[in-house]
Design an enzyme around this catalytic site. Structure first.
Site, PDB file in Angstrom:
ATOM      1  N   CYS A  92     -27.149 -14.281 -20.767  1.00 44.57           N
ATOM      2  CA  CYS A  92     -27.145 -12.730 -21.255  1.00 44.57           C
ATOM      3  C   CYS A  92     -27.159 -12.476 -22.520  1.00 44.57           C
ATOM      4  O   CYS A  92     -27.147 -11.282 -22.975  1.00 44.57           O
ATOM      5  CB  CYS A  92     -25.965 -11.915 -20.533  1.00 44.57           C
ATOM      6  N   HIS A 148     -22.012  -2.868 -33.602  1.00 40.41           N
ATOM      7  CA  HIS A 148     -22.085  -1.612 -32.531  1.00 40.41           C
ATOM      8  C   HIS A 148     -23.119  -0.683 -32.814  1.00 40.41           C
ATOM      9  O   HIS A 148     -23.496  -0.051 -31.660  1.00 40.41           O
ATOM     10  CB  HIS A 148     -20.604  -1.218 -32.379  1.00 40.41           C
TER      11      HIS A 148
HETATM   12  C1  PEP Z   1     -23.112 -13.061 -26.462  1.00 46.09           C
HETATM   13  O1  PEP Z   1     -22.063 -13.306 -27.265  1.00 46.09           O
HETATM   14  O2  PEP Z   1     -24.095 -13.501 -26.523  1.00 46.09           O
HETATM   15  C2  PEP Z   1     -22.801 -11.692 -25.911  1.00 46.09           C
HETATM   16  C3  PEP Z   1     -23.814 -11.270 -24.773  1.00 46.09           C
HETATM   17  O3  PEP Z   1     -21.912 -10.703 -26.137  1.00 46.09           O
HETATM   18  P1  PEP Z   1     -21.802 -10.120 -27.237  1.00 46.09           P
HETATM   19  O4  PEP Z   1     -23.367  -9.884 -27.994  1.00 46.09           O
HETATM   20  O5  PEP Z   1     -21.213  -8.564 -26.600  1.00 46.09           O
HETATM   21  O6  PEP Z   1     -20.763 -10.509 -28.229  1.00 46.09           O
END
Ligand code: PEP
Ligand code: MG
Length: 760
Positions: free
Chosen positions: A684, A374
């Site tokens: 994403c 984070h």
């Molecule tokens: C992922 O897991 O690729 C994603 C976009 O979510 P996060 O990075 O927030 O776990």
């Protein structure tokens, strides 16, 4: 000169037998190298000692090389025959004639005229103690008998060196066992992991969780009075309130009451009352503040409750602020950390936001633990250069030491010299000018052969919305709604959440917005969550599992999202879906919330698009059914890679196994892409911005990429240079490989931006 191994072993043994620690280790080692060189008939003999803290060897004695080398020449375990011998725990014999030359000549000590070398590790058990090295002008001077003889010497030396060093350490723990110049030299250039790009220069401010540096009152401090103290107190309060107001305006999502603890402490009678009492007794304001702040630092830091112990930094902040106001030193209203680089053992996300608001230039975090994932995302969104670096010696450098950090490369320079500073001047001056970048971006993205590709933005903080619009994002492909939850000290209310989501929806001016429901757990722990400790949080009550188990929290969030989506095109997305059943249950919760809001006659979006992330291998297996029920799917490559390859994405020890281009990952992506004609599909995860793999994604049919807004310009360029025909060819070739190495060789042979089929 003839070699005499028996005499050698006997002579060295005798020296060691009569050795007393008071004679000093240096003199023993010097006699040993003299004796060894004489008996072996070699021109050079040196002993290097191992410094385990720095994983380097340091020359401790030499016969034949320049004496200035002692204490100054150091080698890593990957350098030269000497370093390698200790790394691999085996004698290495080399000649300049040999094919596999490991030679590394150290400049300035006349080493290059010696053509043969024998290095024998000095080991106590498997513990590395040092290296015994002999060198000669003849290319083939040493044989296997020499290896045996030196092994025997090394064995005798190991114990005496190891024991002597331990005793010296005990006698004076504060004295360094290697010369200061070596330590200094070594600390001047450190390599870590770049996390949030940028270049910054500033004075070091150390935040060690186990230590605190107390305030020191100046010597000439006797002119202050109660009025001076009261004025300083008022000014400090006003500054903090102004800072909080500014935060509330600029970062309403994560900054709620972030300076609350400061203000509370400032109102505490035990704290302020004691200071005033001391001033009334005749103490200067500086001394009163110093005494009380130091007492509080002590009390807080000893406290068993970690939530209280971590307030030490707040107390320190207040102390410094009060002091600056008493002394009427120029306190830039923009904040305390301007011109400073924070070196911290660990940081909470809320501390990071605080530092960013107080205009910190850059941050270096030492431990890999904590909420690093984070902090990394926050740092990028807040545009604060950040490096993760595991060298605890950094905590020992004095506050105020000049630091230059290059968070593109992951390098930290301690006390950079003029040349380094001059080299970095252009980068330091280059402003992060979004306007200039925006000018290079087209509102629409097309491949070289005209195929339309949609570039959306991932949003972590409200402040990203402006950047996304400025950099021409065509929507929000992923809003990570957990940030307001993680950075604060309690759950945001439905109302607070609604205000945040509404600002995102309105800020995006009618474009598509995908709001992801809470993804906590794993490495994204809520600081205030009372949930039982999980042995394996990545496989635990994470994301949709957490919200389905906590219907109150889920319902509040869904209501807030639906209300924010009134007359706006919102999409609601569930993270961490592992079965169609999970999806249907979560979708049921959305429908219930819609019904509830309708009953309560509250304006809301009654027809949101509902979808989920594909980030678990199980979801890939039930993809056809998910594609039937979901309005859209979004591939989260970050977690998909983690769970497909069983590699914790936050564990440095296995980071070399976290391979986005692994054939298993590529084939899974190809299978997912097969549903593209039946359901709206996007990517994403970080792979969407991976320049090497974008052609692959286009080749398997992906036409929608959601990336950090600051990556849009680069991603667009890669797409524009690629044609669909060649992307398909690239994807086919990559999918034919079974070895990671084959994929790597292929990608290496075709650097990004040169993706036409002829060049392959
Ligand atoms: C992922 O897991 O690729 C994603 C976009 O979510 P996060 O990075 O927030 O776990
Ligand atoms: Mg994920």
């Amino acid at each position: 000169m003839p070699k005499n191994s028996v005499d050698l072993i006997f002579d060295v043994g005798e020296k060691i037998a009569v050795f007393e620690t008071t004679d000093g280790l240096d003199s023993l080692l010097q006699s040993v190298v003299d004796i060894v060189a004489k008996h072996m008939g070699s021109s050079v003999c040196s002993i290097y000692l191992y410094d385990s803290d720095r994983s380097r060897v340091v020359m401790a004695a030499t016969h034949g090389l320049r004496q200035e080398a002692v204490g100054t020449v150091t080698l890593s375990l990957n350098e030269g025959v000497t370093g390698r011998a200790l790394k691999e725990l085996r004698p290495i014999k080399e000649s300049t004639r040999s094919k596999h030359r490991l030679f590394k000549f150290v400049e300035g000590i006349d080493e290059d005229k010696y053509h043969s070398i024998l290095a024998v590790p000095i080991l106590r058990g498997l513990t590395r103690v040092g290296v015994l090295v002999i060198q000669d002008e003849d290319s083939d001077h040493f044989d296997d008998t020499d290896v045996q003889a030196l092994r025997a010497i090394a064995a005798q030396l190991a114990q005496v060196i190891d024991d002597t060093r331990a005793l010296l350490d005990l006698r004076d723990t504060s004295e360094e066992t290697v010369p200061e110049s070596v330590e200094h030299e070594d600390l001047r250039f450190l390599k870590g992991k770049p996390v949030s790009v940028g270049v910054a220069v500033g004075k070091a401010e150390i935040i060690a969780s186990s230590e605190f540096d107390v305030l020191t009152a100046p010597a000439d401090d006797d002119e202050s009075s109660v009025e001076v103290f009261d004025r300083a107190l008022l000014e400090t309060r006003d500054q903090l309130k102004a800072l909080q107001t500014h935060l509330d305006e600029q970062m309403a999502d994560v900054a709620s009451f972030i300076f609350g603890a400061h203000l509370l402490i400032l109102q505490d009678q035990a704290f302020v009352g004691q200071m005033r009492e001391l001033v009334e007794k005749g103490y200067s304001a500086e001394r009163a503040v110093t005494n009380v702040v130091n007492d509080f630092i002590h009390i807080f830091s000893q406290h068993k409750n970690p939530r209280i112990a971590e307030k030490v930094q707040d107390v320190k902040d207040i102390g410094h602020r009060l002091m600056q106001n008493i002394q009427q030193r120029d306190l830039a209203h923009s904040g305390d950390y301007q011109g400073q680089i924070i070196i911290a053992e660990e940081l909470m996300p809320s501390d990071f936001v605080k530092l960013a608001t107080q205009k910190v230039e850059g941050v270096v975090i030492l431990s890999g633990g904590g909420s690093t994932a984070h902090i990394a995302i926050l740092a990028r969104s807040l545009q604060v250069p950040l490096i993760f670096l595991d060298n605890y010696h950094l905590l020992e450098i004095p506050d105020g030491t000049e630091i230059l950090m290059d968070a593109h490369q992951g390098t930290v320079f301690v006390e950079p010299d003029e040349t380094v500073l001059a080299n970095y001047q252009p980068m330091l001056k280059a402003s992060k000018n979004l306007e200039e970048i925006a000018e290079t971006i087209n509102p629409e993205t097309r491949t070289r052969d005209g195929e339309r590709v949609f570039l959306l933005s991932n949003i972590n903080l409200l402040s990203d919305v402006k950047v996304a619009i400025q950099l021409k994002a065509e929507g929000v492909g992923l809003y990570r709604s957990e940030f307001p939850f993680i950075v604060r000290n309690d759950f945001p209310s439905e109302e607070e959440q609604y205000r945040i989501y509404r600002r995102i929806v309105q800020g995006m001016e009618g474009k598509e917005v995908i709001l992801r429901t809470l993804d906590v757990g794993g490495d994204k722990m809520l600081p205030y969550s009372t949930h039982a400790h999980e042995t394996n949080p990545f496989l635990g009550l994470r994301a949709i599992r957490f919200t389905l188990k906590n219907p109150q929290i889920f319902s509040q969030q869904l209501r807030a999202m639906l209300r924010a989506g009134y007359e706006a095109p919102i999409h609601i997305m569930f993270p961490f879906i592992s079965s169609v059943d999970d999806y249907i249950e979560a979708r049921g919760c959305v429908r219930e919330s819609i019904e509830e809001l309708k009953r309560e006659r509250i304006e809301c979006c009654t027809t949101p698009k509902i979808g989920c992330m594909i980030e678990l291998p199980a979801a890939v297996e039930v993809l056809p059914e998910l594609a039937e029920v979901a309005d859209f799917l979004c591939i989260g490559t970050n977690d998909l890679i983690q769970y497909l390859l069983a590699v914790d994405r936050t564990n440095e020890r296995v980071s070399h196994l976290y391979i986005a281009h692994h054939p298993a990952v590529l084939r899974a992506l190809k299978r997912i892409a097969e549903v593209k004609d039946r359901v709206d599909l996007s990517v994403c995860g970080d792979m969407a911005a991976d320049q090497e793999l974008i052609p692959f994604l286009l080749g398997i049919g992906i036409r929608k990429l959601s990336v950090d807004p600051r990556s849009i310009a680069v991603v667009q360029k890669v797409v524009q240079k690629t044609s669909i025909a060649e992307a398909e060819k690239i994807a086919d070739t990559l999918l034919g490989f079974g070895l990671v190495k084959e994929v790597e060789d292929f990608l290496k042979a075709c650097p990004t931006g040169n993706c036409n089929s002829e060049s392959r």
